[in-house]
Design a protein around this motif. Structure first.
Motif, PDB file in Angstrom:
ATOM      1  N   THR A 194       0.829  -1.206   0.000  1.00 29.62           N
ATOM      2  CA  THR A 194       0.000   0.000   0.000  1.00 29.62           C
ATOM      3  C   THR A 194       0.865   1.258   0.000  1.00 29.62           C
ATOM      4  O   THR A 194       0.586   2.223  -0.734  1.00 29.62           O
ATOM      5  CB  THR A 194      -0.929   0.004   1.225  1.00 29.62           C
ATOM      6  OG1 THR A 194      -1.778  -1.155   1.184  1.00 29.62           O
ATOM      7  CG2 THR A 194      -1.790   1.255   1.256  1.00 29.62           C
ATOM      8  N   LEU A 195       1.909   1.262   0.803  1.00 31.26           N
ATOM      9  CA  LEU A 195       2.803   2.418   0.858  1.00 31.26           C
ATOM     10  C   LEU A 195       3.504   2.641  -0.483  1.00 31.26           C
ATOM     11  O   LEU A 195       3.656   3.785  -0.939  1.00 31.26           O
ATOM     12  CB  LEU A 195       3.847   2.223   1.962  1.00 31.26           C
ATOM     13  CG  LEU A 195       3.320   2.266   3.401  1.00 31.26           C
ATOM     14  CD1 LEU A 195       4.411   1.848   4.380  1.00 31.26           C
ATOM     15  CD2 LEU A 195       2.809   3.657   3.749  1.00 31.26           C
ATOM     16  N   THR A 234       7.012   4.772  -0.298  1.00 36.11           N
ATOM     17  CA  THR A 234       8.284   4.059  -0.290  1.00 36.11           C
ATOM     18  C   THR A 234       8.751   3.769  -1.710  1.00 36.11           C
ATOM     19  O   THR A 234       7.973   3.821  -2.661  1.00 36.11           O
ATOM     20  CB  THR A 234       8.163   2.741   0.496  1.00 36.11           C
ATOM     21  OG1 THR A 234       7.050   1.985  -0.009  1.00 36.11           O
ATOM     22  CG2 THR A 234       7.939   3.015   1.975  1.00 36.11           C
ATOM     23  N   LYS A 235      10.018   3.436  -1.828  1.00 35.53           N
ATOM     24  CA  LYS A 235      10.651   3.305  -3.141  1.00 35.53           C
ATOM     25  C   LYS A 235      10.323   2.001  -3.839  1.00 35.53           C
ATOM     26  O   LYS A 235      10.172   1.949  -5.059  1.00 35.53           O
ATOM     27  CB  LYS A 235      12.169   3.443  -2.990  1.00 35.53           C
ATOM     28  CG  LYS A 235      12.919   3.525  -4.304  1.00 35.53           C
ATOM     29  CD  LYS A 235      14.390   3.821  -4.051  1.00 35.53           C
ATOM     30  CE  LYS A 235      15.131   4.017  -5.367  1.00 35.53           C
ATOM     31  NZ  LYS A 235      16.568   4.332  -5.131  1.00 35.53           N
ATOM     32  N   PHE A 293       9.352  -1.504   2.939  1.00 33.11           N
ATOM     33  CA  PHE A 293       8.798  -1.357   4.289  1.00 33.11           C
ATOM     34  C   PHE A 293       8.813  -2.690   5.038  1.00 33.11           C
ATOM     35  O   PHE A 293       9.233  -2.759   6.204  1.00 33.11           O
ATOM     36  CB  PHE A 293       7.373  -0.807   4.187  1.00 33.11           C
ATOM     37  CG  PHE A 293       6.713  -0.511   5.502  1.00 33.11           C
ATOM     38  CD1 PHE A 293       6.960   0.670   6.175  1.00 33.11           C
ATOM     39  CD2 PHE A 293       5.828  -1.426   6.065  1.00 33.11           C
ATOM     40  CE1 PHE A 293       6.336   0.947   7.388  1.00 33.11           C
ATOM     41  CE2 PHE A 293       5.208  -1.160   7.275  1.00 33.11           C
ATOM     42  CZ  PHE A 293       5.460   0.021   7.934  1.00 33.11           C
ATOM     43  N   TYR A 294       8.378  -3.752   4.362  1.00 36.12           N
ATOM     44  CA  TYR A 294       8.328  -5.071   5.009  1.00 36.12           C
ATOM     45  C   TYR A 294       9.742  -5.553   5.356  1.00 36.12           C
ATOM     46  O   TYR A 294       9.969  -6.094   6.453  1.00 36.12           O
ATOM     47  CB  TYR A 294       7.622  -6.063   4.097  1.00 36.12           C
ATOM     48  CG  TYR A 294       7.545  -7.455   4.673  1.00 36.12           C
ATOM     49  CD1 TYR A 294       6.687  -7.750   5.736  1.00 36.12           C
ATOM     50  CD2 TYR A 294       8.327  -8.484   4.165  1.00 36.12           C
ATOM     51  CE1 TYR A 294       6.616  -9.016   6.275  1.00 36.12           C
ATOM     52  CE2 TYR A 294       8.263  -9.762   4.691  1.00 36.12           C
ATOM     53  CZ  TYR A 294       7.412 -10.026   5.743  1.00 36.12           C
ATOM     54  OH  TYR A 294       7.349 -11.293   6.278  1.00 36.12           O
ATOM     55  N   SER A 349      11.648   7.334   3.813  1.00 33.65           N
ATOM     56  CA  SER A 349      12.358   6.102   4.143  1.00 33.65           C
ATOM     57  C   SER A 349      11.405   5.201   4.925  1.00 33.65           C
ATOM     58  O   SER A 349      10.414   5.665   5.500  1.00 33.65           O
ATOM     59  CB  SER A 349      13.604   6.416   4.970  1.00 33.65           C
ATOM     60  OG  SER A 349      13.231   6.907   6.248  1.00 33.65           O
ATOM     61  N   SER A 350      11.695   3.920   4.961  1.00 36.04           N
ATOM     62  CA  SER A 350      10.819   2.985   5.679  1.00 36.04           C
ATOM     63  C   SER A 350      10.788   3.294   7.168  1.00 36.04           C
ATOM     64  O   SER A 350       9.741   3.180   7.820  1.00 36.04           O
ATOM     65  CB  SER A 350      11.295   1.552   5.442  1.00 36.04           C
ATOM     66  OG  SER A 350      11.177   1.215   4.081  1.00 36.04           O
TER      67      SER A 350
END
Length: 498
Positions: A210-211, A217-218, A223-224, A248-249
């Protein structure tokens, strides 16, 4: 080397090696006179033979054939650097008068013949050697071309293998060699705003996707991967959050944990959601109990809808409600927004359900809004019952997935069970449109359903699920080629839609 006497023939050594020509008119048993080594010796020999006491004639008085004299002057100097050119010696003076006989043949042709024979004898072994080595040269040339071809084949194989290895294992090679591009943005470059919705049941992996889709996020996994690397397992409150793009995450985690970034009474509803997913998002964003929303949506007639379900009627958008707004008021707001879009597209009131059904299929099937109008034309062309290729069957994967409750699998492929399941939404089994919409369409999809593009297309397939590239075809043979492209992409890429 001693100097040659004046007027000596510098080629005397060559002519000493030649066999002496037989003198004209000599008998068979008479010895052949030796060839004088020079013009002086020739003159002395001629004088002695004649028994004359007169001095030998000067070179100017010599009898020389016109062609020889013209070609070779008596006193011609020879440059020191010039290559010696063989010359025919001047004929000796005539012997004493003999009895009348047939005129003697001149001796010069015999001398020329012997000279030719001499050089021919030298050339013959060379030609023989050349002919002997010709097959070897041909074999060498053939072998050279074979070696050259083998080298080209090896180089071609190495290049081709390199391309295959890079396309297949490029990510792993970059990772091992340290060439991998950073998966995450750096701190301090965040810009703009982004709205992110977290719904009940979301995990670190789904939030990561989703991000990424929101531009926060890139990469999809950044993120995970950060959560796994740092050993974090936070619990995020469902709702709509205001974040920045290019975060950034680590910064994204902090922003999602900050209650100030959560927007109260706000629901973010993207296009293509089903009614069930829409109600869940509204509940998460507003705090209204999900059961209340489901009860409010159970009776479409109270919102002026004659259909048996509000599927397709809950318009996708981002909504912020005032505190205390009821579930019924929320549902009415969404339905009214859908009617506004239908009216804007010029849809007659009695065609609303049909247009929403077509628009919902377009919304789920097309990847680019630019393709919406062509997909709309494909649907209309396939609905023709007289079409010999389709016989009125839409054969849309999205309809089979909806009827089998498999919408989360995406729009590119369906399970064999979904395609075979006999439900009223499965357009692989039942001709015509499904019994109702399968998702909530947006403005563009509704307009495309009302105004399809012109074209003969009967098939389409998305051949690249990353870029959304879609191929439209008129015949099944053309469609099969496009499906092969999609299969090739799937074999080279990991995607849940394959």
């Amino acid at each position: 080397m001693p100097e040659s006497p004046p007027n000596d023939d510098e080629f005397a050594d060559l002519f000493r090696k030649l066999p002496t020509p037989r003198a004209t008119g000599a008998s068979a048993g008479e010895a052949e006179p030796a060839t004088p080594p020079s013009r002086r010796a020739a003159r002395e020999a001629a004088a002695a033979a004649a028994g004359s006491s007169e001095p030998a004639p000067t070179p100017a008085a010599e009898s020389v054939p016109a062609t020889t004299a013209a070609a070779e002057p008596a006193e011609r100097p020879v440059p020191a650097t010039a290559e010696p050119v063989p010359a025919v010696p001047a004929p000796m003076a005539a012997p004493p008068a003999a009895p009348a006989e047939e005129p003697a043949a001149p001796a010069e042709p015999a001398v020329h013949h012997q000279i030719d024979a001499l050089f021919a004898a030298e050339e013959r072994p060379e030609r023989a050697r050349s002919k002997k080595h010709d097959p070897d040269r041909r074999k060498s040339r053939i072998a050279g071309w074979v070696v050259f071809g083998v080298i080209l084949a090896i180089i071609g194989g190495l290049v081709g293998g390199g391309f295959y290895a890079w396309n297949t294992y490029g990510d792993k090679i970059r990772s091992v060699m340290g060439w991998e591009e950073p998966k995450d943005y750096e701190d301090g470059i965040a810009e703009g705003d982004a709205s992110v919705t977290i719904v009940t049941g979301d995990t670190g992996a789904t939030i990561s996707t989703t991000l990424f889709q929101a531009g926060v996020t890139k990469t999809d996994s950044a993120f995970y991967d950060y959560l796994v690397k740092t050993g974090q397992n936070p619990t995020f409150q469902p709702g709509v959050y205001t974040l920045k793009q290019k975060m950034s995450s680590a910064a994204a985690v902090k922003a999602l944990e900050d209650p100030a970034n959560r927007r109260e009474n706000t629901a973010q509803l993207p296009e293509g959601l089903t009614m069930a997913s829409t109600l869940t998002r509204i509940a998460d964003g507003t705090g209204i109990p999900l059961a209340d929303l489901q009860a409010a949506a159970a009776d479409p007639s109270q919102y002026g809808v004659s259909a048996t379900s509000l599927e397709g009627w809950l318009f996708p958008a981002t909504y912020t409600f005032d505190p205390g707004t009821t579930a019924t008021q929320v549902i009415k707001t969404l339905v009214d927004r859908t009617i506004t879009s239908l009216d804007k597209a010029g849809v007659p009131a009695d065609q609303r359900e049909r247009i929403l059904t077509v628009a919902s299929i377009i919304q789920r099937e097309a990847r680019f809004t630019a393709d919406f109008y062509k997909v709309s034309r494909v649907i209309e062309n396939r609905l023709d019952p007289d079409n010999e290729e389709t016989h009125g069957l839409l054969q849309m994967d999205s309809t089979a997935q909806y009827g089998y409750n498999e919408m989360n699998k995406g729009t590119a492929s369906s399970s064999a069970e979904a395609l075979a399941n006999d439900n009223p939404w499965n357009t692989y089994i039942h001709p015509g449109l499904p019994v109702g919409p399968i998702a909530n369409p947006g403005d563009v999809a509704i307009d495309a359903a009302m105004h399809p593009a012109d074209g003969p297309w009967l098939y389409f397939v998305t051949v690249n699920l990353d870029t959304g590239e879609t191929v439209f075809s008129t015949t099944y043979a053309e469609h099969e080629k496009a499906v092969a492209q999609w299969q090739q992409w799937c074999s080279a890429n990991a995607s849940d839609d394959c």
